[in-house]
Design an enzyme around this catalytic site. Sequence first.
Site, PDB file in Angstrom:
ATOM      1  N   LYS A 165      -0.330  78.438  75.085  1.00 54.64           N
ATOM      2  CA  LYS A 165      -0.671  77.020  74.965  1.00 54.64           C
ATOM      3  C   LYS A 165      -2.144  76.812  74.620  1.00 54.64           C
ATOM      4  O   LYS A 165      -2.494  75.864  73.920  1.00 54.64           O
ATOM      5  CB  LYS A 165      -0.332  76.263  76.251  1.00 54.64           C
ATOM      6  CG  LYS A 165       1.159  76.047  76.438  1.00 54.64           C
ATOM      7  CD  LYS A 165       1.422  74.925  77.423  1.00 54.64           C
ATOM      8  CE  LYS A 165       2.903  74.699  77.592  1.00 54.64           C
ATOM      9  NZ  LYS A 165       3.229  73.718  78.625  1.00 54.64           N
ATOM     10  N   LYS A 219      13.412  78.809  68.571  1.00 59.46           N
ATOM     11  CA  LYS A 219      14.010  78.190  69.749  1.00 59.46           C
ATOM     12  C   LYS A 219      14.324  76.716  69.500  1.00 59.46           C
ATOM     13  O   LYS A 219      13.554  76.031  68.826  1.00 59.46           O
ATOM     14  CB  LYS A 219      12.995  78.256  70.910  1.00 59.46           C
ATOM     15  CG  LYS A 219      13.540  78.914  72.164  1.00 59.46           C
ATOM     16  CD  LYS A 219      12.460  79.036  73.211  1.00 59.46           C
ATOM     17  CE  LYS A 219      12.861  78.278  74.464  1.00 59.46           C
ATOM     18  NZ  LYS A 219      12.013  78.562  75.622  1.00 59.46           N
ATOM     19  N   LYS A 223      12.012  70.483  71.588  1.00 55.10           N
ATOM     20  CA  LYS A 223      11.847  69.034  71.513  1.00 55.10           C
ATOM     21  C   LYS A 223      10.793  68.672  70.489  1.00 55.10           C
ATOM     22  O   LYS A 223      10.731  67.536  70.034  1.00 55.10           O
ATOM     23  CB  LYS A 223      11.454  68.488  72.881  1.00 55.10           C
ATOM     24  CG  LYS A 223      10.135  69.039  73.365  1.00 55.10           C
ATOM     25  CD  LYS A 223       9.663  68.379  74.637  1.00 55.10           C
ATOM     26  CE  LYS A 223       8.312  68.982  75.004  1.00 55.10           C
ATOM     27  NZ  LYS A 223       7.751  68.463  76.210  1.00 55.10           N
TER      28      LYS A 223
END
Length: 333
Positions: free
Chosen positions: A113, A196, A199
Amino acid sequence: MKRILSGIQPTNRLHLGNYLGAMRNWVKLQNEPGAECLYMIADLHAITVPQDPESLTRSTRETAAAYIAAGIDPSRSIIFVQSAVPAHSQLMWLLATMAQLGKLERMTQFKDKAGKNAERAGLGLFAYPVLMAADILVYQATHVPVGEDQKQHLELAREIAATFNTRYKTDFLIQPEPVITGPAPRVMSLRDGTQKMSKSAESDMTRINLTDDADAIAQKIRKAKTDAEPLPESEKGLENRPEAKNLVTIYAALADISRQDVLNDFAGKQFSEFKPALSDLAVSQIAPIAARMQELMTDVSEIDALLANANDRANNYAIPVLSEVERIMGIWK
Ligand code: TRP
């Protein structure tokens, strides 16, 4: 007696992966005799990356609605909001004094991240696993269902509990066990079987949202990427066919059977035959969730009342544990 705690971050884009990877397992655990379940909406974790305030509030509610619509029963499990239980943040500070920088630096989620610019990452993102440890330890949870990506954080929570117990010569904090409920299905994008299901992917056609109605689900599956071959006889035949493998995985996960079982039924069949079957299955499981979520979101008073009640119950668990940790540490309070 098992005490189970888990959570996901609030998002307004809950998808099939969230359902199959988390909520559906939580429902199974809730139905085990002797298990007490706490399911949290981790809004304080969500703000480790920038969030629009209005959407955060809405997503928090919507995630609670998804838990309920997916089958978590608010009269049996405690569905609560992390930020409504201040003891999490308070315990986090105490635990922060026992979390080693070196270990936090090795957390792969932080590295992913923060990216190349780790110097500019916020302290919250770095301390994320310490808050997660507090989430768990403040309930003396014994079991924590998590996906593969969170296992490293859970291991850290165990270490922090052990450090506390050693340093203060106690056994008060419980080292939680991970719960792996069957192999977590890796649900991939419907447009690219190597990515993957996410969202944040730009195109909505890549994912099945928990808010999709029957038509949307059917359309996404109809348009899902495939290859030209029929389905193979065995799993080996799915190697190097990421899209085929993904659709078979989704079918298997929804039907709660193995991939081989799916292939036993569909070997030699074309996607033109497999897709409608998959679509029926997905619609039958996901569309009712979407409908129930919509109902709960139309008049939010019911969900807000449920949350208020559960938040109180969660506080009743957490406050005495925090107080005992403070007492053990000699904190003046
Ligand atoms: N970090 C978890 C995730 O992103 C969510 C989470 C926060 C959690 N606190 C937790 C999961 C405590 C289990 C236990 O998926």
